[in-house]
Design an enzyme around this catalytic site. Structure first.
Site, short mmCIF file in Angstrom:
data_model
loop_
_atom_site.label_atom_id
_atom_site.label_comp_id
_atom_site.label_asym_id
_atom_site.label_seq_id
_atom_site.Cartn_x
_atom_site.Cartn_y
_atom_site.Cartn_z
N ASP A 46 4.99 -1.28 -2.56
CA ASP A 46 4.42 -2.33 -3.01
C ASP A 46 4.83 -3.59 -3.40
OD1 ASP A 46 3.32 0.16 -3.42
OD2 ASP A 46 3.23 0.24 -5.01
N GLY B 176 -5.43 -0.80 -11.14
CA GLY B 176 -6.03 1.11 -10.70
C GLY B 176 -6.25 1.65 -9.69
N SER C 44 -1.50 -3.98 -7.81
CA SER C 44 -1.89 -5.15 -9.15
C SER C 44 -0.89 -5.49 -9.81
CB SER C 44 -3.24 -4.71 -9.91
OG SER C 44 -3.20 -3.02 -10.23
N ARG D 62 -1.66 -5.45 -1.40
CA ARG D 62 -0.90 -4.45 -0.85
C ARG D 62 -2.45 -3.15 -0.39
NH1 ARG D 62 -1.13 -0.38 -2.21
NH2 ARG D 62 0.29 1.44 -2.82
C1 GLA Z 1 2.68 4.01 -5.14
C2 GLA Z 1 3.78 3.91 -4.78
C3 GLA Z 1 4.45 2.66 -3.82
C4 GLA Z 1 4.51 4.64 -3.43
C5 GLA Z 1 2.70 5.00 -3.34
C6 GLA Z 1 2.67 6.39 -2.29
O1 GLA Z 1 1.86 3.44 -4.77
O2 GLA Z 1 4.36 2.65 -6.29
O3 GLA Z 1 5.86 2.70 -3.84
O4 GLA Z 1 5.41 5.89 -3.28
O5 GLA Z 1 2.84 5.24 -4.70
O6 GLA Z 1 3.31 5.99 -0.82
#
Ligand code: GLA
Length: 391
Positions: free
Chosen positions: A180, A130, A135, A32
């Site tokens: 995510d 990363g 991922s 995403r």
């Molecule tokens: C990471 C976390 C999410 C979110 C973002 C910041 O991707 O997995 O849950 O907190 O950082 O927005």
């Protein structure tokens, strides 16, 4: 052939050559990108992500007549094969490996009453690792989707999302919010998700204007040294919410924060100022996007970036260079807005760019970034993609 179709074909092929038969199931879940609303999810706030056209694909088949308790899993990217236990919930290990995400998700599925038979699987992914494009959520969501398919069960999607998040918390030791996993599971093609992380309800907002493209630029740097930065931010937010007497920063206003300024140090004040401001910017950007008011969307994206850089302190030099270059190309050059995306400390920027100029903009940013940092970035444009699916 789309990228996904290509990846699926390769994964099936690898399965066949490794295990000597065709796979029976193929599933996929996307990474995403978050357009705006960063570090708000664990504050019960709002986020505005979409799935990207980069997927983790799993091809699998059960092992006829095998009464054991393992699944054999091969990762194409890492060229590594492991056996994981599938009958007993597996305890989290001290060291986090790529299969920890798979084990954690399988453990969650077992908890939910899904009992897979011994199986073989091949995992392949074109979600950059990363890079702040989730991922790991793609791996969790694809694993959960596989176990659902194998067992002929459909989990409630919110339950599935929480099970994946739990795998991340306990097996990957990353206390993430829900953005995510939610995006990887629930996303719909051609839509952004305006997600209220408290109610866990998302409004699907169409991104249908063909004249606007989403450009992702990977800085190809990662500065998170200890892994403690994220939990530390989370704890700081929690502390300020406590000082303000609120369940979460979602419930606080700038006025409340200002009024309590002398009860906290400058760092805590700035962390909370970011979160409270980011919820406001996310709502404003989502509303503007619905109206096709791209200037307002862009302005909020830049403001988000500066707040993440100065108040939340999760950006880094290379990412600031990328945003700086995009901003100097500006609206006349076709750039609507740009910002860091994901957890921070490197990774990717997300930019909205006029479709007719996306090639030029990408070339110009790549060139200038290389000149300034000596690093080759990786760039791709994407449409909002479909969430986890069985193929
Ligand atoms: C990471 C976390 C999410 C979110 C973002 C910041 O991707 O997995 O849950 O907190 O950082 O927005």
């Amino acid at each position: 052939m789309s990228l996904l179709e290509q990846l699926v074909a390769e994964t099936k092929e690898t399965f066949k050559s490794r295990f000597g038969r065709d796979p029976r199931w193929v599933v996929a879940a996307p990474g995403r990108v978050n357009l705006i609303g960063e570090h708000t999810d664990y504050n019960d706030g709002f986020v505005f992500p979409m799935a990207i056209e980069r997927y983790t694909v799993i091809a699998a088949d059960s092992r006829e007549g095998d009464t054991g308790d393992t699944a054999t899993i091969y990762s194409v990217g890492l060229d590594e094969q492991v056996d994981i236990r599938i009958r007993q919930p597996i305890a989290p290990q001290d060291q986090v490996k790529w299969w920890s995400y798979v084990q954690g998700t399988v453990a969650g599925c077992l908890d939910a009453g899904l009992q897979p038979e011994p199986f073989d699987a091949v995992i392949a992914s074109d979600v950059p690792l990363g890079g702040g494009l989730s991922s790991s959520a793609a791996l969790e969501a694809s694993t959960a989707t596989l176990i659902e398919t194998m067992t002929g069960t459909t989990l409630d999607r919110i339950r599935k999302m929480f099970l994946c998040q739990k795998a991340e918390h306990e097996y990957a030791k990353m206390p993430c919010g829900i953005m995510d996993q939610y995006a990887s599971i629930m996303a719909e093609k051609d839509h952004l998700l305006l997600l209220d992380c408290r109610s866990q309800q998302a409004e699907m907002v169409p991104l249908s204007d063909p004249s606007v493209s989403v450009l992702i630029i990977n800085s190809n740097v990662k500065h998170e040294l200890t892994g403690s930065e994220y939990p530390e931010r989370r704890a700081q937010c929690h502390r300020v919410a406590g000082i303000l007497g609120k369940p979460a920063l979602r419930d606080a206003t700038m006025e409340m924060l200002e009024a309590a300024k002398d009860q906290m140090d400058d760092v805590h004040f700035r962390r909370a100022r970011h979160v409270i401001g980011e919820d406001i910017r996310t709502a404003a950007a989502a509303e503007a996007l619905k109206q096709g008011d791209w200037d307002t969307v862009g302005r909020n994206m830049y403001a988000s970036h500066f707040s993440l850089r100065d108040d939340y302190e999760v950006s880094c030099e290379e990412i600031d260079v990328l945003v700086d270059i995009a901003q100097s190309i500006g609206r006349e050059g076709g750039v609507i807005g740009s910002r860091i995306t994901g957890g921070g400390f490197g990774g990717c920027t997300v930019s909205l760019v006029e479709t007719s100029k996306v090639g030029e903009v990408a070339d110009a940013i790549a060139r200038a970034y290389k000149e300034k940092t000596g690093i080759e970035p990786t760039l791709f444009a994407t449409r909002p993609a479909q969430g986890a699916m069985v193929l």
